[in-house]
Design a protein around this motif. Structure first.
Motif, mmCIF file in Angstrom:
data_model
loop_
_atom_site.group_PDB
_atom_site.id
_atom_site.type_symbol
_atom_site.label_atom_id
_atom_site.label_comp_id
_atom_site.label_asym_id
_atom_site.label_seq_id
_atom_site.Cartn_x
_atom_site.Cartn_y
_atom_site.Cartn_z
ATOM 1 N N ALA A 72 -5.137 -7.122 3.970
ATOM 2 C CA ALA A 72 -4.600 -8.473 4.041
ATOM 3 C C ALA A 72 -4.305 -8.794 5.501
ATOM 4 C CB ALA A 72 -3.334 -8.574 3.206
ATOM 5 N N ASP A 73 -4.465 -10.055 5.898
ATOM 6 C CA ASP A 73 -4.325 -10.384 7.325
ATOM 7 C C ASP A 73 -2.887 -10.338 7.827
ATOM 8 O OD1 ASP A 73 -3.282 -12.757 6.320
ATOM 9 O OD2 ASP A 73 -5.002 -13.983 6.872
ATOM 10 N N ASP A 74 -1.916 -10.169 6.913
ATOM 11 C CA ASP A 74 -0.533 -9.993 7.351
ATOM 12 C C ASP A 74 -0.096 -8.528 7.274
ATOM 13 O OD1 ASP A 74 -0.491 -9.713 4.604
ATOM 14 O OD2 ASP A 74 1.219 -11.043 4.268
ATOM 15 N N ALA A 75 -1.031 -7.627 7.013
ATOM 16 C CA ALA A 75 -0.714 -6.202 6.866
ATOM 17 C C ALA A 75 -0.722 -5.513 8.227
ATOM 18 C CB ALA A 75 -1.706 -5.531 5.927
ATOM 19 N N TYR A 76 -0.055 -4.356 8.279
ATOM 20 C CA TYR A 76 -0.026 -3.595 9.528
ATOM 21 C C TYR A 76 0.020 -2.098 9.241
ATOM 22 C CZ TYR A 76 5.045 -3.127 8.747
ATOM 23 O OH TYR A 76 6.293 -2.829 8.216
ATOM 24 N N LEU A 77 -0.213 -1.310 10.299
ATOM 25 C CA LEU A 77 -0.253 0.145 10.213
ATOM 26 C C LEU A 77 0.726 0.725 11.227
ATOM 27 C CD1 LEU A 77 -4.146 0.458 10.663
ATOM 28 C CD2 LEU A 77 -2.949 0.081 8.512
ATOM 29 N N THR A 78 1.427 1.787 10.843
ATOM 30 C CA THR A 78 2.247 2.532 11.804
ATOM 31 C C THR A 78 2.215 4.018 11.446
ATOM 32 O OG1 THR A 78 4.303 2.290 10.529
ATOM 33 C CG2 THR A 78 3.858 0.624 12.209
ATOM 34 N N LEU A 79 2.440 4.840 12.466
ATOM 35 C CA LEU A 79 2.532 6.292 12.289
ATOM 36 C C LEU A 79 3.830 6.760 12.956
ATOM 37 C CD1 LEU A 79 -1.158 7.286 13.031
ATOM 38 C CD2 LEU A 79 0.056 7.801 10.895
ATOM 39 N N PRO A 80 4.967 6.559 12.295
ATOM 40 C CA PRO A 80 6.261 6.853 12.918
ATOM 41 C C PRO A 80 6.698 8.310 12.813
ATOM 42 C CG PRO A 80 6.632 5.921 10.759
ATOM 43 C CD PRO A 80 5.135 5.951 10.961
ATOM 44 N N ALA A 81 5.746 9.236 12.663
ATOM 45 C CA ALA A 81 6.117 10.633 12.443
ATOM 46 C C ALA A 81 6.909 11.210 13.614
ATOM 47 C CB ALA A 81 4.870 11.476 12.192
ATOM 48 N N ARG A 82 6.573 10.813 14.856
ATOM 49 C CA ARG A 82 7.337 11.329 15.986
ATOM 50 C C ARG A 82 8.785 10.870 15.912
ATOM 51 N NH1 ARG A 82 10.062 10.297 20.009
ATOM 52 N NH2 ARG A 82 9.844 8.073 19.581
ATOM 53 N N LYS A 83 8.966 9.611 15.522
ATOM 54 C CA LYS A 83 10.313 9.072 15.356
ATOM 55 C C LYS A 83 11.056 9.811 14.252
ATOM 56 C CE LYS A 83 12.535 4.550 14.717
ATOM 57 N NZ LYS A 83 12.264 3.116 14.483
ATOM 58 N N GLU A 84 10.311 10.261 13.250
ATOM 59 C CA GLU A 84 10.917 11.032 12.173
ATOM 60 C C GLU A 84 11.114 12.490 12.600
ATOM 61 O OE1 GLU A 84 7.907 10.412 9.312
ATOM 62 O OE2 GLU A 84 8.393 8.298 8.988
ATOM 63 N N GLY A 85 10.209 13.001 13.425
ATOM 64 C CA GLY A 85 10.328 14.376 13.892
ATOM 65 C C GLY A 85 9.310 15.320 13.285
ATOM 66 N N ILE A 86 8.214 14.770 12.710
ATOM 67 C CA ILE A 86 7.187 15.608 12.082
ATOM 68 C C ILE A 86 5.814 15.232 12.624
ATOM 69 C CG2 ILE A 86 8.477 16.112 9.979
ATOM 70 C CD1 ILE A 86 7.083 13.806 8.613
ATOM 71 N N ILE A 87 4.793 15.970 12.189
ATOM 72 C CA ILE A 87 3.409 15.710 12.599
ATOM 73 C C ILE A 87 2.731 14.891 11.497
ATOM 74 C CG2 ILE A 87 1.199 16.776 13.204
ATOM 75 C CD1 ILE A 87 2.838 19.247 14.076
ATOM 76 N N PRO A 88 2.020 13.819 11.860
ATOM 77 C CA PRO A 88 1.439 12.934 10.842
ATOM 78 C C PRO A 88 0.149 13.457 10.224
ATOM 79 C CG PRO A 88 0.930 12.088 13.006
ATOM 80 C CD PRO A 88 1.823 13.282 13.215
ATOM 81 N N PHE A 125 0.834 -1.201 0.000
ATOM 82 C CA PHE A 125 0.000 0.000 0.000
ATOM 83 C C PHE A 125 0.865 1.245 0.000
ATOM 84 C CE2 PHE A 125 -3.119 3.013 1.929
ATOM 85 C CZ PHE A 125 -4.097 2.896 0.949
ATOM 86 N N GLY A 126 1.832 1.341 0.903
ATOM 87 C CA GLY A 126 2.739 2.479 0.848
ATOM 88 C C GLY A 126 3.485 2.730 2.139
ATOM 89 N N ALA A 127 4.666 3.368 2.000
ATOM 90 C CA ALA A 127 5.592 3.572 3.119
ATOM 91 C C ALA A 127 5.592 4.999 3.641
ATOM 92 C CB ALA A 127 7.004 3.176 2.689
ATOM 93 N N GLY A 128 4.575 5.805 3.311
ATOM 94 C CA GLY A 128 4.529 7.167 3.825
ATOM 95 C C GLY A 128 5.455 8.101 3.062
ATOM 96 N N ILE A 129 5.944 9.114 3.741
ATOM 97 C CA ILE A 129 6.810 10.096 3.094
ATOM 98 C C ILE A 129 8.154 9.453 2.719
ATOM 99 C CG2 ILE A 129 7.833 10.958 5.251
ATOM 100 C CD1 ILE A 129 7.655 13.801 4.028
ATOM 101 N N ASN A 130 8.701 9.874 1.602
ATOM 102 C CA ASN A 130 9.984 9.367 1.127
ATOM 103 C C ASN A 130 11.101 9.947 1.999
ATOM 104 O OD1 ASN A 130 12.408 8.910 -0.288
ATOM 105 N ND2 ASN A 130 11.362 8.927 -2.271
ATOM 106 N N LEU A 131 11.594 9.140 2.936
ATOM 107 C CA LEU A 131 12.570 9.634 3.913
ATOM 108 C C LEU A 131 13.909 9.973 3.270
ATOM 109 C CD1 LEU A 131 11.741 7.197 6.824
ATOM 110 C CD2 LEU A 131 11.088 9.596 6.614
ATOM 111 N N THR A 132 14.264 9.270 2.210
ATOM 112 C CA THR A 132 15.500 9.594 1.497
ATOM 113 C C THR A 132 15.413 10.992 0.901
ATOM 114 O OG1 THR A 132 15.894 7.268 0.979
ATOM 115 C CG2 THR A 132 17.061 8.892 -0.348
ATOM 116 N N HIS A 133 14.307 11.278 0.226
ATOM 117 C CA HIS A 133 14.117 12.609 -0.356
ATOM 118 C C HIS A 133 13.993 13.677 0.728
ATOM 119 C CE1 HIS A 133 12.755 11.514 -4.717
ATOM 120 N NE2 HIS A 133 13.849 10.880 -4.342
ATOM 121 N N LEU A 134 13.353 13.333 1.835
ATOM 122 C CA LEU A 134 13.236 14.288 2.934
ATOM 123 C C LEU A 134 14.619 14.671 3.453
ATOM 124 C CD1 LEU A 134 11.400 15.805 4.955
ATOM 125 C CD2 LEU A 134 11.400 13.735 6.366
#
Length: 368
Positions: free
Chosen positions: A239-255, A164-173
């Motif tokens: 999918a039953d093996d899928a998961y969700l995370t909001l790691p914005a604090r770990k990145e240092g931004i607001i989600p 589905f997707g990995a959120g913001i592109n941390l390399t580009h950030l």
């Protein structure tokens, strides 16, 4: 107050609609904001934070009920580029927009995100195509619902998997390739269009909009911004093996608008754990099922998606727009969203240029 006077001037007393990027460009030409150009090609750690003034400017506008509502309205209008290509999609039923593939499947327009090297992450290269695709899918008279999913990726760790997707592109950030305005264009633009539909120039977005039901097909994971998008969906299949995370604090931004929307799904405590303490939510868990409507085996995703599209359209979707507006009236009126974005515009500007963000990226993603 100076920002509000300038907004009235640039929009001809709010008779002209300007998107946030055009608004800031014109304000810069007026000398009210410093040009961000000196920072544009620098890596994030070397930027001087010239764009912080854009955050302060937009925050003051969004915090004002009259000007802020007008700006939100402007961002909900279809793009000129979308209007120029909508007839092509109506005729062919398919558009390749590079970062997004849009195709009509029966009663559904399917938007497939494509950034395979970066796990379908979002960045400056994906944003324009995504908003154009959302506009066109909503404007297409031949379909009744929209489906959002990610494509198969080529990234070494997950090569050959649909994600589905990995959120913001941390390399580009980290490399400084994502500007501050990206966040505002994204959340006031295509994300809010999914949630509220497309506005019309001479009618309030609260009572007149072009909208459809949205279905998410969640393969693999929805990290960060992709988890945020799930909170705007009408129906999510995971999918039953899928998961969700909001790691914005770990990145240092607001989600994005997750702080506003996630508590409605899982409650305040779990929302805080997810946003502030990096709690992972597995889709098959009790908490995951508060966000995901159905959880199926990965090999059942296609069949279930077809089933849900048929279920949601079998009796027509005449009442879909009305029911969506009724839900929003209770859970998130436009004025609530506007006030949230007034805070977000300011706080995200300071997060984006904080030394902590660079430090977090270097520590957690080893980009030294």
């Amino acid at each position: 107050m100076q920002s509000l006077r300038l907004y009235d001037e640039l929009t001809a007393a709010r008779t002209r609609f300007l998107r946030v990027d055009e608004l800031c460009r014109l304000a810069t030409e007026k000398g009210a904001l410093p040009s961000p150009d000196p920072d544009a090609r620098l890596p994030l750690r070397e930027k001087k934070g010239l764009e912080k003034t854009q955050g302060e400017f937009l925050s003051e506008i969004l915090s004002n009920p009259v000007a802020g509502t007008h700006l939100c309205h402007a961002m909900l209008l279809p793009l000129a580029e979308s209007l120029a290509r909508v007839s092509e999609y109506q005729e062919t039923g398919e558009l390749d927009l590079g970062a997004v593939h849009l195709k009509r499947h029966g009663k559904a327009s399917v938007l497939t995100a494509r950034n395979p090297r970066y796990l379908n992450a979002e960045d400056e290269t994906t944003l324009p195509a995504t908003e154009i695709a959302v506009d066109i899918a909503l404007l297409d008279p031949k379909t009744e619902v929209c489906v959002l999913r990610g494509d198969v990726v080529t990234h070494t760790k997950h090569a050959g998997r649909r994600l589905f997707g990995a959120g913001i592109n941390l390399t580009h950030l980290y490399e400084g390739k994502i500007r501050y305005l990206w966040y505002l264009i994204r959340d006031l633009g295509f994300v809010n269009k999914i949630y509220r539909g497309l506005a019309r120039e001479h009618e309030s977005p609260e009572v007149a909009s072009t909208e459809k039901l949205w279905i998410a097909a969640l393969d693999g994971f929805a990290i960060g911004g992709h988890c945020q998008v799930l909170l705007t969906m009408d129906y999510t299949i995971a999918a039953d093996d899928a998961y969700l995370t909001l790691p914005a604090r770990k990145e240092g931004i607001i989600p994005g608008a997750a702080n506003l929307r996630l508590p409605r799904f899982v409650g305040d405590r779990i929302a805080r754990q997810a946003i502030l303490a990096e709690r992972r939510i597995d889709c098959h868990s009790p908490e995951g099922r508060l966000i995901c409507d159905e959880v199926v085996a990965p090999d059942r995703m296609e069949a279930k998606l077809n089933e849900i599209v048929e279920r949601l359209t079998s009796s027509g979707v005449v009442s879909a727009a009305g029911n969506r507006r009724a839900f929003r009236a209770g859970e998130e009126p436009l004025d609530t969203f506007r006030r949230y974005m007034g805070v977000y515009a300011r706080e995200q500007a300071y997060c984006h240029f904080s030394p902590a963000l660079v430090s977090n990226l270097e520590k957690n993603w080893k980009r030294k």
